[in-house]
Design a protein around this motif. Structure first.
Motif, mmCIF file in Angstrom:
data_model
loop_
_atom_site.group_PDB
_atom_site.id
_atom_site.type_symbol
_atom_site.label_atom_id
_atom_site.label_comp_id
_atom_site.label_asym_id
_atom_site.label_seq_id
_atom_site.Cartn_x
_atom_site.Cartn_y
_atom_site.Cartn_z
ATOM 1 N N PRO A 87 21.264 38.800 -72.239
ATOM 2 C CA PRO A 87 22.031 39.873 -72.886
ATOM 3 C C PRO A 87 23.385 40.056 -72.193
ATOM 4 C CG PRO A 87 19.812 40.601 -72.391
ATOM 5 C CD PRO A 87 19.961 39.256 -71.773
ATOM 6 N N THR A 88 24.411 40.367 -72.977
ATOM 7 C CA THR A 88 25.747 40.490 -72.414
ATOM 8 C C THR A 88 26.542 41.592 -73.091
ATOM 9 O OG1 THR A 88 27.755 39.297 -71.878
ATOM 10 C CG2 THR A 88 26.761 38.804 -73.971
ATOM 11 N N GLN A 89 27.612 42.024 -72.401
ATOM 12 C CA GLN A 89 28.574 42.966 -72.964
ATOM 13 C C GLN A 89 29.987 42.418 -72.851
ATOM 14 O OE1 GLN A 89 28.091 46.653 -70.889
ATOM 15 N NE2 GLN A 89 25.982 46.913 -71.537
ATOM 16 N N TYR A 90 30.130 41.206 -72.353
ATOM 17 C CA TYR A 90 31.444 40.664 -72.061
ATOM 18 C C TYR A 90 31.805 39.546 -73.028
ATOM 19 C CZ TYR A 90 30.011 42.884 -67.714
ATOM 20 O OH TYR A 90 29.543 43.773 -66.795
ATOM 21 N N LYS A 91 33.132 39.438 -73.298
ATOM 22 C CA LYS A 91 33.641 38.374 -74.161
ATOM 23 C C LYS A 91 34.935 37.857 -73.546
ATOM 24 C CE LYS A 91 33.666 38.362 -78.944
ATOM 25 N NZ LYS A 91 34.131 38.912 -80.224
ATOM 26 N N SER A 92 35.066 36.551 -73.462
ATOM 27 C CA SER A 92 36.252 35.939 -72.871
ATOM 28 C C SER A 92 37.458 36.150 -73.787
ATOM 29 C CB SER A 92 36.009 34.445 -72.663
ATOM 30 O OG SER A 92 37.212 33.811 -72.306
ATOM 31 N N PRO A 93 38.586 36.618 -73.235
ATOM 32 C CA PRO A 93 39.764 36.804 -74.080
ATOM 33 C C PRO A 93 40.423 35.483 -74.467
ATOM 34 C CG PRO A 93 40.251 37.391 -71.809
ATOM 35 C CD PRO A 93 38.783 37.081 -71.875
ATOM 36 N N HIS A 94 40.149 34.410 -73.716
ATOM 37 C CA HIS A 94 40.806 33.124 -73.971
ATOM 38 C C HIS A 94 40.185 32.383 -75.148
ATOM 39 C CE1 HIS A 94 42.913 33.799 -70.262
ATOM 40 N NE2 HIS A 94 41.771 33.918 -69.620
ATOM 41 N N ASN A 95 38.850 32.320 -75.179
ATOM 42 C CA ASN A 95 38.202 31.506 -76.214
ATOM 43 C C ASN A 95 37.096 32.244 -76.970
ATOM 44 O OD1 ASN A 95 36.348 31.595 -74.149
ATOM 45 N ND2 ASN A 95 36.631 29.466 -73.550
ATOM 46 N N GLN A 96 36.958 33.547 -76.788
ATOM 47 C CA GLN A 96 36.004 34.398 -77.510
ATOM 48 C C GLN A 96 34.537 34.063 -77.242
ATOM 49 O OE1 GLN A 96 37.300 37.062 -79.096
ATOM 50 N NE2 GLN A 96 39.189 36.227 -78.259
ATOM 51 N N LEU A 97 34.263 33.299 -76.175
ATOM 52 C CA LEU A 97 32.876 33.028 -75.801
ATOM 53 C C LEU A 97 32.300 34.244 -75.087
ATOM 54 C CD1 LEU A 97 32.898 29.379 -74.441
ATOM 55 C CD2 LEU A 97 31.760 30.212 -76.473
ATOM 56 N N ARG A 98 31.035 34.525 -75.326
ATOM 57 C CA ARG A 98 30.359 35.625 -74.646
ATOM 58 C C ARG A 98 29.756 35.091 -73.348
ATOM 59 N NH1 ARG A 98 27.359 37.182 -80.107
ATOM 60 N NH2 ARG A 98 29.065 38.248 -81.126
ATOM 61 N N TYR A 99 29.855 35.895 -72.287
ATOM 62 C CA TYR A 99 29.314 35.465 -70.998
ATOM 63 C C TYR A 99 28.546 36.606 -70.352
ATOM 64 C CZ TYR A 99 33.484 37.773 -69.168
ATOM 65 O OH TYR A 99 34.459 38.685 -68.880
ATOM 66 N N HIS A 100 27.609 36.242 -69.454
ATOM 67 C CA HIS A 100 26.705 37.225 -68.854
ATOM 68 C C HIS A 100 27.297 37.901 -67.619
ATOM 69 C CE1 HIS A 100 22.997 39.150 -67.640
ATOM 70 N NE2 HIS A 100 23.041 38.543 -66.474
ATOM 71 N N ASP A 101 27.854 37.132 -66.705
ATOM 72 C CA ASP A 101 28.396 37.701 -65.468
ATOM 73 C C ASP A 101 29.563 36.856 -64.978
ATOM 74 O OD1 ASP A 101 27.041 35.474 -64.615
ATOM 75 O OD2 ASP A 101 25.657 36.533 -63.301
ATOM 76 N N LYS A 102 30.083 37.170 -63.787
ATOM 77 C CA LYS A 102 31.289 36.495 -63.311
ATOM 78 C C LYS A 102 31.041 35.022 -62.977
ATOM 79 C CE LYS A 102 30.825 38.010 -58.518
ATOM 80 N NZ LYS A 102 31.469 38.732 -57.428
ATOM 81 N N GLU A 103 29.817 34.670 -62.616
ATOM 82 C CA GLU A 103 29.528 33.259 -62.350
ATOM 83 C C GLU A 103 29.656 32.435 -63.631
ATOM 84 O OE1 GLU A 103 25.715 32.985 -60.500
ATOM 85 O OE2 GLU A 103 26.265 34.337 -58.881
ATOM 86 N N VAL A 104 29.145 32.968 -64.723
ATOM 87 C CA VAL A 104 29.238 32.267 -66.003
ATOM 88 C C VAL A 104 30.680 32.295 -66.502
ATOM 89 C CG1 VAL A 104 28.375 32.189 -68.364
ATOM 90 C CG2 VAL A 104 26.845 32.843 -66.520
ATOM 91 N N TYR A 105 31.419 33.376 -66.208
ATOM 92 C CA TYR A 105 32.810 33.464 -66.641
ATOM 93 C C TYR A 105 33.658 32.384 -65.975
ATOM 94 C CZ TYR A 105 37.492 35.173 -67.538
ATOM 95 O OH TYR A 105 38.799 35.264 -67.923
ATOM 96 N N SER A 106 33.358 32.061 -64.715
ATOM 97 C CA SER A 106 34.114 31.001 -64.047
ATOM 98 C C SER A 106 33.912 29.656 -64.761
ATOM 99 C CB SER A 106 33.707 30.904 -62.573
ATOM 100 O OG SER A 106 32.354 30.520 -62.466
ATOM 101 N N ILE A 107 32.746 29.459 -65.373
ATOM 102 C CA ILE A 107 32.495 28.245 -66.158
ATOM 103 C C ILE A 107 33.219 28.334 -67.494
ATOM 104 C CG2 ILE A 107 30.707 26.898 -67.321
ATOM 105 C CD1 ILE A 107 28.770 27.905 -65.121
#
Length: 130
Positions: A87-107
């Motif tokens: 489950p997530t609440q975050y969305k990348s502003p660059h490519n609109q992918l949803r991510y779970h936490d900062k570790e996944v965001y770095s990917i």
């Protein structure tokens, strides 16, 4: 020295104490069930419909448990990480992918442009430019 009456009382008391005690109220009864499970409601509904005479049934206007229309939910739809499925609440502003936490965001932020479109395609949110 105790009198005979006092010894009788002591014997009666000791007899009561050695017997197994009943802590349950003898007038207690199991409570009536207030709510029926959904499966039982549906089965009762099928039985009620089946018990009607077929000539009396109005199939188009008959209201049953299965035909009731529910309004749309007011709760927001749950979103899940495109990479991990958590489950997530975050969305990348660059490519609109949803991510779970900062570790996944770095990917997610270092993904190649074609790879992120493949993840979005899996979700059905990809944009096809012609």
């Amino acid at each position: 020295m105790p009198s005979a009456e006092e010894t009788i009382d002591l014997e009666a008391i000791s007899d009561k104490l050695t017997q197994p005690q009943c802590f349950k109220n003898p007038s207690w009864k199991t409570p009536r069930r207030r709510h029926k499970p959904a499966r039982q409601i549906i089965n009762d509904e099928f039985k009620r419909i089946a018990s009607k005479d077929p000539s009396e049934r109005d199939l188009e206007n008959e209201v049953t448990y299965q035909t009731l229309a529910a309004p749309p939910s007011l709760k927001p739809a749950k979103t899940y990480c495109d990479i991990t499925g958590l489950p997530t609440q975050y969305k990348s502003p660059h490519n609109q992918l949803r991510y779970h936490d900062k570790e996944v965001y770095s990917i997610v932020k270092d993904m190649a442009p074609g790879v992120d479109q493949e993840y979005l395609e899996l979700r059905g949110a990809n944009v096809v430019l012609k």
